[in-house]
Design a protein around this motif. Structure first.
Motif, PDB file in Angstrom:
ATOM      1  N   THR A  49       0.904  20.869   4.105  1.00 33.31           N
ATOM      2  CA  THR A  49       0.623  19.568   4.725  1.00 33.31           C
ATOM      3  C   THR A  49      -0.421  19.667   5.832  1.00 33.31           C
ATOM      4  OG1 THR A  49       2.487  19.847   6.229  1.00 33.31           O
ATOM      5  CG2 THR A  49       2.912  18.665   4.182  1.00 33.31           C
ATOM      6  N   SER A  50      -0.945  20.878   6.087  1.00 27.37           N
ATOM      7  CA  SER A  50      -1.992  21.045   7.090  1.00 27.37           C
ATOM      8  C   SER A  50      -2.687  22.388   6.876  1.00 27.37           C
ATOM      9  CB  SER A  50      -1.391  20.995   8.501  1.00 27.37           C
ATOM     10  OG  SER A  50      -0.515  22.083   8.694  1.00 27.37           O
ATOM     11  N   GLY A  51      -3.762  22.596   7.585  1.00 33.96           N
ATOM     12  CA  GLY A  51      -4.455  23.874   7.532  1.00 33.96           C
ATOM     13  C   GLY A  51      -5.380  24.037   6.339  1.00 33.96           C
ATOM     14  N   ALA A  52      -5.700  25.282   6.035  1.00 34.27           N
ATOM     15  CA  ALA A  52      -6.689  25.616   5.010  1.00 34.27           C
ATOM     16  C   ALA A  52      -6.253  25.234   3.598  1.00 34.27           C
ATOM     17  CB  ALA A  52      -7.015  27.107   5.067  1.00 34.27           C
ATOM     18  N   THR A  53      -4.958  25.129   3.343  1.00 29.98           N
ATOM     19  CA  THR A  53      -4.490  24.822   1.982  1.00 29.98           C
ATOM     20  C   THR A  53      -3.883  23.416   1.889  1.00 29.98           C
ATOM     21  OG1 THR A  53      -2.384  25.898   2.460  1.00 29.98           O
ATOM     22  CG2 THR A  53      -4.081  27.239   1.365  1.00 29.98           C
ATOM     23  N   ILE A  54      -4.304  22.512   2.792  1.00 29.53           N
ATOM     24  CA  ILE A  54      -3.797  21.141   2.762  1.00 29.53           C
ATOM     25  C   ILE A  54      -4.147  20.481   1.421  1.00 29.53           C
ATOM     26  CG2 ILE A  54      -5.846  20.135   3.842  1.00 29.53           C
ATOM     27  CD1 ILE A  54      -3.923  18.192   5.303  1.00 29.53           C
ATOM     28  N   GLY A  55      -3.185  19.749   0.885  1.00 26.06           N
ATOM     29  CA  GLY A  55      -3.416  19.019  -0.360  1.00 26.06           C
ATOM     30  C   GLY A  55      -4.168  17.729  -0.113  1.00 26.06           C
ATOM     31  N   ARG A  56      -4.487  17.030  -1.188  1.00 30.94           N
ATOM     32  CA  ARG A  56      -5.160  15.737  -1.080  1.00 30.94           C
ATOM     33  C   ARG A  56      -4.153  14.739  -0.525  1.00 30.94           C
ATOM     34  NH1 ARG A  56      -5.778  10.421  -2.132  1.00 30.94           N
ATOM     35  NH2 ARG A  56      -7.743   9.779  -3.024  1.00 30.94           N
ATOM     36  N   PRO A  57      -4.406  14.159   0.668  1.00 34.28           N
ATOM     37  CA  PRO A  57      -3.425  13.262   1.269  1.00 34.28           C
ATOM     38  C   PRO A  57      -3.372  11.915   0.559  1.00 34.28           C
ATOM     39  CG  PRO A  57      -5.367  13.415   2.659  1.00 34.28           C
ATOM     40  CD  PRO A  57      -5.569  14.368   1.537  1.00 34.28           C
ATOM     41  N   MET A  58      -2.164  11.386   0.468  1.00 27.51           N
ATOM     42  CA  MET A  58      -1.944  10.037  -0.059  1.00 27.51           C
ATOM     43  C   MET A  58      -1.079   9.292   0.944  1.00 27.51           C
ATOM     44  SD  MET A  58      -1.034  10.483  -4.071  1.00 27.51           S
ATOM     45  CE  MET A  58      -0.902   8.717  -4.240  1.00 27.51           C
ATOM     46  N   SER A  59      -1.593   8.214   1.490  1.00 25.76           N
ATOM     47  CA  SER A  59      -0.805   7.443   2.443  1.00 25.76           C
ATOM     48  C   SER A  59       0.329   6.733   1.709  1.00 25.76           C
ATOM     49  CB  SER A  59      -1.695   6.445   3.187  1.00 25.76           C
ATOM     50  OG  SER A  59      -2.337   5.593   2.272  1.00 25.76           O
ATOM     51  N   ALA A  60       1.279   6.230   2.472  1.00 30.21           N
ATOM     52  CA  ALA A  60       2.441   5.539   1.908  1.00 30.21           C
ATOM     53  C   ALA A  60       1.993   4.401   1.002  1.00 30.21           C
ATOM     54  CB  ALA A  60       3.316   5.006   3.031  1.00 30.21           C
ATOM     55  N   THR A  61       2.686   4.238  -0.094  1.00 27.46           N
ATOM     56  CA  THR A  61       2.473   3.191  -1.111  1.00 27.46           C
ATOM     57  C   THR A  61       1.024   3.091  -1.584  1.00 27.46           C
ATOM     58  OG1 THR A  61       2.207   1.362   0.470  1.00 27.46           O
ATOM     59  CG2 THR A  61       4.456   1.857  -0.280  1.00 27.46           C
ATOM     60  N   SER A  62       0.361   4.225  -1.730  1.00 30.46           N
ATOM     61  CA  SER A  62      -0.992   4.224  -2.271  1.00 30.46           C
ATOM     62  C   SER A  62      -1.009   4.982  -3.589  1.00 30.46           C
ATOM     63  CB  SER A  62      -1.969   4.871  -1.282  1.00 30.46           C
ATOM     64  OG  SER A  62      -1.714   6.243  -1.167  1.00 30.46           O
ATOM     65  N   SER A  63      -2.108   4.851  -4.324  1.00 27.48           N
ATOM     66  CA  SER A  63      -2.229   5.566  -5.593  1.00 27.48           C
ATOM     67  C   SER A  63      -3.663   6.035  -5.778  1.00 27.48           C
ATOM     68  CB  SER A  63      -1.809   4.675  -6.762  1.00 27.48           C
ATOM     69  OG  SER A  63      -2.697   3.586  -6.898  1.00 27.48           O
ATOM     70  N   PHE A  64      -3.845   6.967  -6.699  1.00 30.73           N
ATOM     71  CA  PHE A  64      -5.185   7.381  -7.094  1.00 30.73           C
ATOM     72  C   PHE A  64      -5.119   7.963  -8.499  1.00 30.73           C
ATOM     73  CE2 PHE A  64      -3.751  11.462  -5.512  1.00 30.73           C
ATOM     74  CZ  PHE A  64      -4.462  12.409  -6.221  1.00 30.73           C
ATOM     75  N   GLN A  65      -6.265   8.044  -9.130  1.00 28.10           N
ATOM     76  CA  GLN A  65      -6.370   8.582 -10.478  1.00 28.10           C
ATOM     77  C   GLN A  65      -7.204   9.840 -10.447  1.00 28.10           C
ATOM     78  OE1 GLN A  65      -7.111   5.892 -13.804  1.00 28.10           O
ATOM     79  NE2 GLN A  65      -8.797   7.220 -14.406  1.00 28.10           N
ATOM     80  N   LEU A  66      -6.806  10.820 -11.244  1.00 31.00           N
ATOM     81  CA  LEU A  66      -7.604  12.025 -11.400  1.00 31.00           C
ATOM     82  C   LEU A  66      -7.617  12.404 -12.876  1.00 31.00           C
ATOM     83  CD1 LEU A  66      -5.694  15.177 -10.239  1.00 31.00           C
ATOM     84  CD2 LEU A  66      -4.618  12.959 -10.233  1.00 31.00           C
ATOM     85  N   TRP A  67      -8.547  13.253 -13.245  1.00 33.15           N
ATOM     86  CA  TRP A  67      -8.714  13.692 -14.627  1.00 33.15           C
ATOM     87  C   TRP A  67      -8.303  15.146 -14.724  1.00 33.15           C
ATOM     88  CZ3 TRP A  67      -9.998  10.076 -18.198  1.00 33.15           C
ATOM     89  CH2 TRP A  67     -10.426   8.852 -17.694  1.00 33.15           C
ATOM     90  N   LEU A  68      -7.358  15.428 -15.627  1.00 39.17           N
ATOM     91  CA  LEU A  68      -6.848  16.783 -15.800  1.00 39.17           C
ATOM     92  C   LEU A  68      -6.976  17.207 -17.251  1.00 39.17           C
ATOM     93  CD1 LEU A  68      -3.641  16.468 -13.609  1.00 39.17           C
ATOM     94  CD2 LEU A  68      -5.803  17.535 -12.992  1.00 39.17           C
ATOM     95  N   ASN A  69      -6.643  18.462 -17.506  1.00 37.85           N
ATOM     96  CA  ASN A  69      -6.675  19.023 -18.853  1.00 37.85           C
ATOM     97  C   ASN A  69      -5.273  19.426 -19.263  1.00 37.85           C
ATOM     98  OD1 ASN A  69      -9.543  18.908 -19.028  1.00 37.85           O
ATOM     99  ND2 ASN A  69      -9.641  20.719 -17.740  1.00 37.85           N
ATOM    100  N   GLY A  70      -5.048  19.519 -20.571  1.00 34.41           N
ATOM    101  CA  GLY A  70      -3.772  19.988 -21.072  1.00 34.41           C
ATOM    102  C   GLY A  70      -3.434  21.339 -20.463  1.00 34.41           C
ATOM    103  N   GLY A  71      -2.187  21.525 -20.064  1.00 33.37           N
ATOM    104  CA  GLY A  71      -1.742  22.751 -19.437  1.00 33.37           C
ATOM    105  C   GLY A  71      -1.804  22.723 -17.916  1.00 33.37           C
TER     106      GLY A  71
END
Length: 93
Positions: A49-71
């Motif tokens: 939740t912080s530092g060099a390995t922080i993930g992509r933040p999502m605020s409360a009740t928000s959404s986003f789309q990303l493109w992934l591959n099988g696996g």
């Protein structure tokens, strides 16, 4: 193809919220929704939740789309208390 709808409990450690079947191929649209009252972070198994390995933040009740591959695998983490249904992942498989 069938719509996949996954409700996940997000922990204060990296939690697997979705694993796409390897047979799905490439460029799968994945929608992620934060249904919790606190921010969550999206990323790989090493997210924090912080530092060099922080993930992509999502605020409360928000959404986003990303493109992934099988696996591919998606992880989430929260700095707040655990919450049932905190993260909703939707994709077509």
């Amino acid at each position: 193809m069938a719509l996949q709808h996954i409700n996940s409990q997000v922990q204060t450690t990296a939690t697997l919220i979705a694993s796409l079947p390897p047979s799905m191929g490439r460029n799968i649209a994945v929608q992620i929704y934060n249904n919790h009252s606190s921010p969550i972070y999206i990323g790989d198994a090493t997210i924090t939740t912080s530092g060099a390995t922080i993930g992509r933040p999502m605020s409360a009740t928000s959404s986003f789309q990303l493109w992934l591959n099988g696996g591919d695998k998606i992880y989430a983490i929260s700095a707040a208390q655990t919450a049932d249904g905190a993260c909703i992942v939707t994709f077509s498989a």
